[in-house]
Design a protein around this motif. Structure first.
Motif, PDB file in Angstrom:
ATOM      1  N   GLN A  79       5.882  61.722 -35.057  1.00  0.00           N
ATOM      2  CA  GLN A  79       4.774  62.289 -35.729  1.00  0.00           C
ATOM      3  C   GLN A  79       5.139  63.798 -36.418  1.00  0.00           C
ATOM      4  N   PRO A  80       4.332  63.984 -37.434  1.00  0.00           N
ATOM      5  CA  PRO A  80       4.708  65.341 -38.211  1.00  0.00           C
ATOM      6  C   PRO A  80       4.956  66.524 -37.198  1.00  0.00           C
ATOM      7  N   VAL A  81       4.209  66.700 -36.363  1.00  0.00           N
ATOM      8  CA  VAL A  81       4.461  67.908 -35.520  1.00  0.00           C
ATOM      9  C   VAL A  81       6.088  68.008 -34.995  1.00  0.00           C
ATOM     10  N   PHE A  82       6.473  66.885 -34.382  1.00  0.00           N
ATOM     11  CA  PHE A  82       7.791  66.839 -33.731  1.00  0.00           C
ATOM     12  C   PHE A  82       8.698  66.629 -34.883  1.00  0.00           C
ATOM     13  N   ARG A  83       8.549  66.240 -36.174  1.00  0.00           N
ATOM     14  CA  ARG A  83       9.360  66.407 -37.320  1.00  0.00           C
ATOM     15  C   ARG A  83       9.637  67.896 -37.655  1.00  0.00           C
ATOM     16  N   PHE A  84       8.439  68.746 -37.579  1.00  0.00           N
ATOM     17  CA  PHE A  84       8.626  69.981 -37.873  1.00  0.00           C
ATOM     18  C   PHE A  84       9.488  70.814 -36.908  1.00  0.00           C
ATOM     19  N   LEU A  85       9.272  70.503 -35.692  1.00  0.00           N
ATOM     20  CA  LEU A  85      10.115  71.274 -34.574  1.00  0.00           C
ATOM     21  C   LEU A  85      11.570  70.792 -34.840  1.00  0.00           C
ATOM     22  N   SER A  86      11.675  69.733 -35.034  1.00  0.00           N
ATOM     23  CA  SER A  86      13.134  69.267 -35.194  1.00  0.00           C
ATOM     24  C   SER A  86      13.710  69.858 -36.368  1.00  0.00           C
ATOM     25  N   ALA A  87      12.846  70.020 -37.366  1.00  0.00           N
ATOM     26  CA  ALA A  87      13.560  70.624 -38.691  1.00  0.00           C
ATOM     27  C   ALA A  87      13.667  72.150 -38.582  1.00  0.00           C
ATOM     28  N   ILE A  88      12.849  72.737 -37.909  1.00  0.00           N
ATOM     29  CA  ILE A  88      13.064  74.278 -37.871  1.00  0.00           C
ATOM     30  C   ILE A  88      14.126  74.668 -36.879  1.00  0.00           C
ATOM     31  N   SER A  89      14.104  73.631 -35.863  1.00  0.00           N
ATOM     32  CA  SER A  89      15.212  74.089 -34.856  1.00  0.00           C
ATOM     33  C   SER A  89      16.795  73.904 -35.265  1.00  0.00           C
ATOM     34  N   ASN A  90      16.535  72.809 -36.220  1.00  0.00           N
ATOM     35  CA  ASN A  90      17.997  72.545 -36.827  1.00  0.00           C
ATOM     36  C   ASN A  90      18.257  73.257 -38.012  1.00  0.00           C
ATOM     37  N   PHE A  91      17.335  74.153 -38.655  1.00  0.00           N
ATOM     38  CA  PHE A  91      17.594  74.540 -39.981  1.00  0.00           C
ATOM     39  C   PHE A  91      18.797  75.151 -40.044  1.00  0.00           C
ATOM     40  N   PRO A  92      19.658  75.100 -41.063  1.00  0.00           N
ATOM     41  CA  PRO A  92      20.881  75.592 -41.098  1.00  0.00           C
ATOM     42  C   PRO A  92      21.074  76.951 -41.922  1.00  0.00           C
ATOM     43  N   LYS A  93      19.935  77.239 -42.620  1.00  0.00           N
ATOM     44  CA  LYS A  93      20.083  78.603 -43.261  1.00  0.00           C
ATOM     45  C   LYS A  93      19.283  79.569 -42.743  1.00  0.00           C
ATOM     46  N   ILE A  94      18.889  80.692 -43.376  1.00  0.00           N
ATOM     47  CA  ILE A  94      18.311  81.827 -42.569  1.00  0.00           C
ATOM     48  C   ILE A  94      16.594  81.520 -42.757  1.00  0.00           C
ATOM     49  N   LEU A  95      15.976  82.034 -41.366  1.00  0.00           N
ATOM     50  CA  LEU A  95      14.766  81.797 -41.578  1.00  0.00           C
ATOM     51  C   LEU A  95      14.118  83.330 -41.165  1.00  0.00           C
ATOM     52  N   VAL A  96      13.328  84.032 -42.000  1.00  0.00           N
ATOM     53  CA  VAL A  96      12.672  85.094 -41.690  1.00  0.00           C
ATOM     54  C   VAL A  96      11.110  85.033 -41.413  1.00  0.00           C
ATOM     55  N   ALA A  97      10.653  85.515 -40.468  1.00  0.00           N
ATOM     56  CA  ALA A  97       9.138  85.525 -40.349  1.00  0.00           C
ATOM     57  C   ALA A  97       8.742  86.732 -40.481  1.00  0.00           C
ATOM     58  N   GLY A  98       7.314  86.854 -40.820  1.00  0.00           N
ATOM     59  CA  GLY A  98       6.547  88.113 -40.759  1.00  0.00           C
ATOM     60  C   GLY A  98       5.377  87.882 -40.033  1.00  0.00           C
ATOM     61  N   VAL A  99       4.995  88.398 -38.983  1.00  0.00           N
ATOM     62  CA  VAL A  99       3.719  88.004 -38.160  1.00  0.00           C
ATOM     63  C   VAL A  99       2.809  89.334 -38.349  1.00  0.00           C
TER      64      VAL A  99
END
Length: 251
Positions: A79-99
């Motif tokens: 399902q989409p939620v778990f596809r997202f979690l897999s995608a973000i946890s395996n993302f090979p490039k840099i992730l920068v969040a602003g909260v």
């Protein structure tokens, strides 16, 4: 629905923005699908070196859209939620969040997979999974104890205690607290990283996050348990109490 996740490329940077302010950026299955697709495409696009993740109107995310979850529970890991979690946890490039403002549930746990997290003083983090009859996700049951210790992790995962930006900075979940224009600072950092040698950056990220196999295994384990909990009597009562604005009764 496309307007609820805005994916805006600019040179080597892709900005992802949660854009559902009327629902405090609560994330639906369709939004998870759009996020998963955007991250997958960015991972495979040689032009993209950095992805930024932002909220809207002073709120990062109020977490999962519970009505959407109740009506269409994600009962398997495709399902989409778990596809997202897999995608973000395996993302090979840099992730920068602003909260800014509320970062509830997945609004907090996704940050464990970001390389840099900048927070406004207004940021407030919470993970009320147990209160909803659910279990942690995004490998937070692994990564949060590693980051802050098992006792403090229990405080936030079992009791659901919220914590502010200063506490998040002390914990190491947040890189810096930004007074002023948060989005400009996120952009400046993203541009600085995008200007560096891209292969050296990717290798350094891989070395920093060398426990990826363990993380993925925990993501998968939590996903299966989370899906099962969505149809539990406890979750049904917790969700009903939430919508009816009353105290839950677990017998």
């Amino acid at each position: 629905m496309a307007d609820e996740i805005l994916a805006t490329p600019s040179g080597a940077i892709l900005e992802l923005r949660l854009n559902r302010p009327e629902k405090k950026n609560a994330i639906t299955a369709a939004m998870y699908a759009a996020l998963a697709d955007a991250l997958t495409e960015a991972a495979n696009d040689p032009r993209i070196r950095v992805v930024t993740i932002l909220g809207r109107d002073g709120i990062f995310s109020s977490g999962n859209d519970l009505r959407d979850f109740q009506q269409s529970p994600p009962l398997d890991t495709n399902q989409p939620v778990f596809r997202f979690l897999s995608a973000i946890s395996n993302f090979p490039k840099i992730l920068v969040a602003g909260v800014e403002g509320a970062a509830v549930g997945v609004g907090t746990t996704m940050l464990l997979h970001c390389d840099l997290v900048l927070a406004a003083p207004s940021a407030m983090f919470s993970m009320p999974f147990v209160d909803l009859g659910l279990v942690p996700e995004a490998a937070s049951s692994l990564l949060l104890p590693q980051l802050i210790g098992p006792q403090r992790a229990a405080k936030h995962l079992l009791l659901g205690d919220p914590f502010d930006a200063e506490t998040a900075l002390r914990y190491g979940l947040v890189t810096d607290i930004v007074i002023g224009d948060l989005e400009a600072r996120v952009r400046n950092i993203a541009e600085a990283i995008a200007a560096k040698p891209p292969e050296a950056v990717r290798i350094t990220k891989r070395l920093i996050r060398s426990n990826q196999a363990e993380v993925q295994a925990r993501v998968d384990e939590e996903a299966a348990l989370f899906a099962g909990r969505l149809t539990s009597a406890e979750a049904a009562e917790a969700f009903a109490a939430f919508f009816e604005r009353r105290a839950p009764n677990f017998g």
